[in-house]
Design a protein around this motif. Sequence first.
Motif, mmCIF file in Angstrom:
data_model
loop_
_atom_site.group_PDB
_atom_site.id
_atom_site.type_symbol
_atom_site.label_atom_id
_atom_site.label_comp_id
_atom_site.label_asym_id
_atom_site.label_seq_id
_atom_site.Cartn_x
_atom_site.Cartn_y
_atom_site.Cartn_z
ATOM 1 N N TRP A 15 22.498 -12.465 -21.648
ATOM 2 C CA TRP A 15 22.043 -11.767 -22.855
ATOM 3 C C TRP A 15 22.539 -10.332 -22.935
ATOM 4 O O TRP A 15 22.511 -9.727 -23.996
ATOM 5 C CB TRP A 15 20.523 -11.804 -22.965
ATOM 6 N N VAL A 16 23.035 -9.743 -21.838
ATOM 7 C CA VAL A 16 23.501 -8.355 -21.864
ATOM 8 C C VAL A 16 25.014 -8.252 -22.108
ATOM 9 O O VAL A 16 25.515 -7.182 -22.419
ATOM 10 C CB VAL A 16 23.091 -7.616 -20.567
ATOM 11 N N VAL A 17 25.735 -9.380 -22.023
ATOM 12 C CA VAL A 17 27.196 -9.359 -22.126
ATOM 13 C C VAL A 17 27.669 -8.766 -23.453
ATOM 14 O O VAL A 17 28.581 -7.941 -23.491
ATOM 15 C CB VAL A 17 27.782 -10.772 -21.916
ATOM 16 N N PRO B 182 26.088 -15.059 -8.513
ATOM 17 C CA PRO B 182 27.298 -15.685 -9.074
ATOM 18 C C PRO B 182 27.152 -17.204 -9.129
ATOM 19 O O PRO B 182 26.517 -17.813 -8.271
ATOM 20 C CB PRO B 182 28.402 -15.278 -8.098
ATOM 21 N N ALA B 183 27.741 -17.765 -10.151
ATOM 22 C CA ALA B 183 27.701 -19.220 -10.316
ATOM 23 C C ALA B 183 28.650 -19.883 -9.323
ATOM 24 O O ALA B 183 29.620 -19.276 -8.875
ATOM 25 C CB ALA B 183 28.106 -19.580 -11.741
ATOM 26 N N ALA B 184 28.375 -21.139 -8.996
ATOM 27 C CA ALA B 184 29.273 -21.899 -8.128
ATOM 28 C C ALA B 184 30.626 -22.015 -8.815
ATOM 29 O O ALA B 184 30.716 -22.180 -10.023
ATOM 30 C CB ALA B 184 28.684 -23.273 -7.863
ATOM 31 N N GLY B 185 31.679 -21.898 -8.057
ATOM 32 C CA GLY B 185 33.028 -21.980 -8.616
ATOM 33 C C GLY B 185 33.456 -20.722 -9.331
ATOM 34 O O GLY B 185 34.383 -20.746 -10.129
ATOM 35 N N ASP B 186 32.804 -19.595 -9.074
ATOM 36 C CA ASP B 186 33.132 -18.309 -9.700
ATOM 37 C C ASP B 186 34.579 -17.935 -9.372
ATOM 38 O O ASP B 186 34.954 -17.897 -8.201
ATOM 39 C CB ASP B 186 32.170 -17.241 -9.163
ATOM 40 N N PRO B 187 35.418 -17.662 -10.381
ATOM 41 C CA PRO B 187 36.817 -17.316 -10.110
ATOM 42 C C PRO B 187 36.971 -15.987 -9.363
ATOM 43 O O PRO B 187 38.012 -15.733 -8.773
ATOM 44 C CB PRO B 187 37.456 -17.243 -11.499
ATOM 45 N N GLY B 188 35.950 -15.152 -9.352
ATOM 46 C CA GLY B 188 36.043 -13.869 -8.668
ATOM 47 C C GLY B 188 35.241 -13.840 -7.380
ATOM 48 O O GLY B 188 34.779 -12.792 -6.947
ATOM 49 N N ARG B 189 35.081 -14.999 -6.747
ATOM 50 C CA ARG B 189 34.233 -15.106 -5.549
ATOM 51 C C ARG B 189 34.634 -14.113 -4.464
ATOM 52 O O ARG B 189 33.773 -13.503 -3.836
ATOM 53 C CB ARG B 189 34.276 -16.527 -5.011
ATOM 54 N N HIS C 162 34.882 -16.931 -17.822
ATOM 55 C CA HIS C 162 33.691 -16.485 -17.079
ATOM 56 C C HIS C 162 33.186 -15.164 -17.684
ATOM 57 O O HIS C 162 33.384 -14.089 -17.125
ATOM 58 C CB HIS C 162 34.067 -16.312 -15.602
ATOM 59 N N PRO C 163 32.555 -15.210 -18.857
ATOM 60 C CA PRO C 163 32.198 -13.995 -19.606
ATOM 61 C C PRO C 163 31.177 -13.091 -18.925
ATOM 62 O O PRO C 163 31.100 -11.911 -19.246
ATOM 63 C CB PRO C 163 31.660 -14.533 -20.929
ATOM 64 N N VAL C 164 30.388 -13.593 -17.986
ATOM 65 C CA VAL C 164 29.356 -12.760 -17.348
ATOM 66 C C VAL C 164 29.890 -12.024 -16.126
ATOM 67 O O VAL C 164 29.179 -11.237 -15.507
ATOM 68 C CB VAL C 164 28.121 -13.601 -16.949
ATOM 69 N N HIS C 165 31.146 -12.246 -15.754
ATOM 70 C CA HIS C 165 31.748 -11.670 -14.547
ATOM 71 C C HIS C 165 32.371 -10.296 -14.859
ATOM 72 O O HIS C 165 33.211 -10.177 -15.731
ATOM 73 C CB HIS C 165 32.830 -12.632 -14.027
ATOM 74 N N PHE C 166 31.935 -9.278 -14.118
ATOM 75 C CA PHE C 166 32.477 -7.925 -14.259
ATOM 76 C C PHE C 166 32.897 -7.431 -12.887
ATOM 77 O O PHE C 166 32.201 -7.662 -11.890
ATOM 78 C CB PHE C 166 31.434 -6.969 -14.850
ATOM 79 N N SER D 134 34.652 -0.718 -20.031
ATOM 80 C CA SER D 134 35.761 0.071 -19.490
ATOM 81 C C SER D 134 35.402 1.556 -19.396
ATOM 82 O O SER D 134 35.886 2.250 -18.511
ATOM 83 C CB SER D 134 37.023 -0.130 -20.323
ATOM 84 N N GLN D 135 34.533 2.053 -20.287
ATOM 85 C CA GLN D 135 34.079 3.443 -20.203
ATOM 86 C C GLN D 135 33.343 3.695 -18.899
ATOM 87 O O GLN D 135 33.360 4.792 -18.379
ATOM 88 C CB GLN D 135 33.120 3.779 -21.342
ATOM 89 N N ALA D 136 32.674 2.674 -18.398
ATOM 90 C CA ALA D 136 31.894 2.806 -17.173
ATOM 91 C C ALA D 136 32.716 2.480 -15.931
ATOM 92 O O ALA D 136 32.242 2.678 -14.817
ATOM 93 C CB ALA D 136 30.676 1.882 -17.241
ATOM 94 N N GLY D 137 33.950 1.962 -16.110
ATOM 95 C CA GLY D 137 34.777 1.600 -14.971
ATOM 96 C C GLY D 137 34.660 0.137 -14.588
ATOM 97 O O GLY D 137 35.008 -0.250 -13.477
ATOM 98 N N LEU D 138 34.168 -0.689 -15.518
ATOM 99 C CA LEU D 138 34.026 -2.124 -15.276
ATOM 100 C C LEU D 138 35.084 -2.892 -16.063
ATOM 101 O O LEU D 138 35.348 -2.573 -17.221
ATOM 102 C CB LEU D 138 32.632 -2.606 -15.698
ATOM 103 N N CYS D 139 35.676 -3.915 -15.423
ATOM 104 C CA CYS D 139 36.680 -4.754 -16.081
ATOM 105 C C CYS D 139 36.177 -6.188 -16.152
ATOM 106 O O CYS D 139 35.341 -6.598 -15.353
ATOM 107 C CB CYS D 139 37.989 -4.721 -15.290
ATOM 108 N N ARG D 140 36.717 -6.933 -17.119
ATOM 109 C CA ARG D 140 36.386 -8.361 -17.285
ATOM 110 C C ARG D 140 37.675 -9.158 -17.146
ATOM 111 O O ARG D 140 38.372 -9.400 -18.119
ATOM 112 C CB ARG D 140 35.778 -8.602 -18.654
ATOM 113 N N PRO D 141 38.003 -9.622 -15.945
ATOM 114 C CA PRO D 141 39.278 -10.318 -15.764
ATOM 115 C C PRO D 141 39.325 -11.695 -16.401
ATOM 116 O O PRO D 141 40.399 -12.206 -16.688
ATOM 117 C CB PRO D 141 39.413 -10.413 -14.240
ATOM 118 N N HIS D 142 38.178 -12.330 -16.639
ATOM 119 C CA HIS D 142 38.141 -13.688 -17.196
ATOM 120 C C HIS D 142 37.143 -13.761 -18.353
ATOM 121 O O HIS D 142 36.144 -14.466 -18.280
ATOM 122 C CB HIS D 142 37.734 -14.695 -16.116
#
Length: 185
Positions: free
Chosen positions: A151-153, A130-137, A173-177, A161-169
């Motif tokens: 590159w996978v985002v 995770p990057a420094a300052g990650d909102p989902g720390r 923060h597009p890489v955060h799941f 969502s089919q896999a049970g993963l959410c993206r709150p930001h």
Amino acid sequence: MEERGQVLPLVAVMVVAAGVGCLVLGRLGGAAVARAQAVTAADAAALAGAAAGRDAARVSAKANGARMTRYEELGLDVRVEVELGGARASARARRRPPVPTGPAGVAPGLRAALARAEQILGRPVPVVRPAAGDPGRAHHLSGLAVDVAPWVVARLAPMASQAGLCRPHPQAHPVHFELCPHGLP
């Protein structure tokens, strides 16, 4: 009139030969379809077994109309054989090495969601620090969130969502799941 009588048996033989040819091609086509369905069921069962074990493999095989006839765990590999409509097929899938849980690891629910995402994508989902300052720390520390390679985002986001993963930001923060709080849709 005699000429018409000589052509009639030839036409009858050709019609019978065409019928036999259609019958043979129909049976060959049916066998090919059954084999393809068995291969698909074996692949799905092996992936389910690699992600969640023997029972998941059996359920997956049954959901695809097949019967699991063999299940083996060979190190990190899972080998499954199925039977469907007289056709048999086998497949292998590789399990992920165990990941520790807790503050430094990934929780089992998130690990299962990542495995489902990999099955849907057909390729591994690379997890990065995770990057420094990650909102989902806080979620990272509890093992309920990961950051993925940028590159996978684009491929992961539409099916997350089919896999049970959410993206709150997604914008900030597009890489955060994270593991969806409600589980699978």
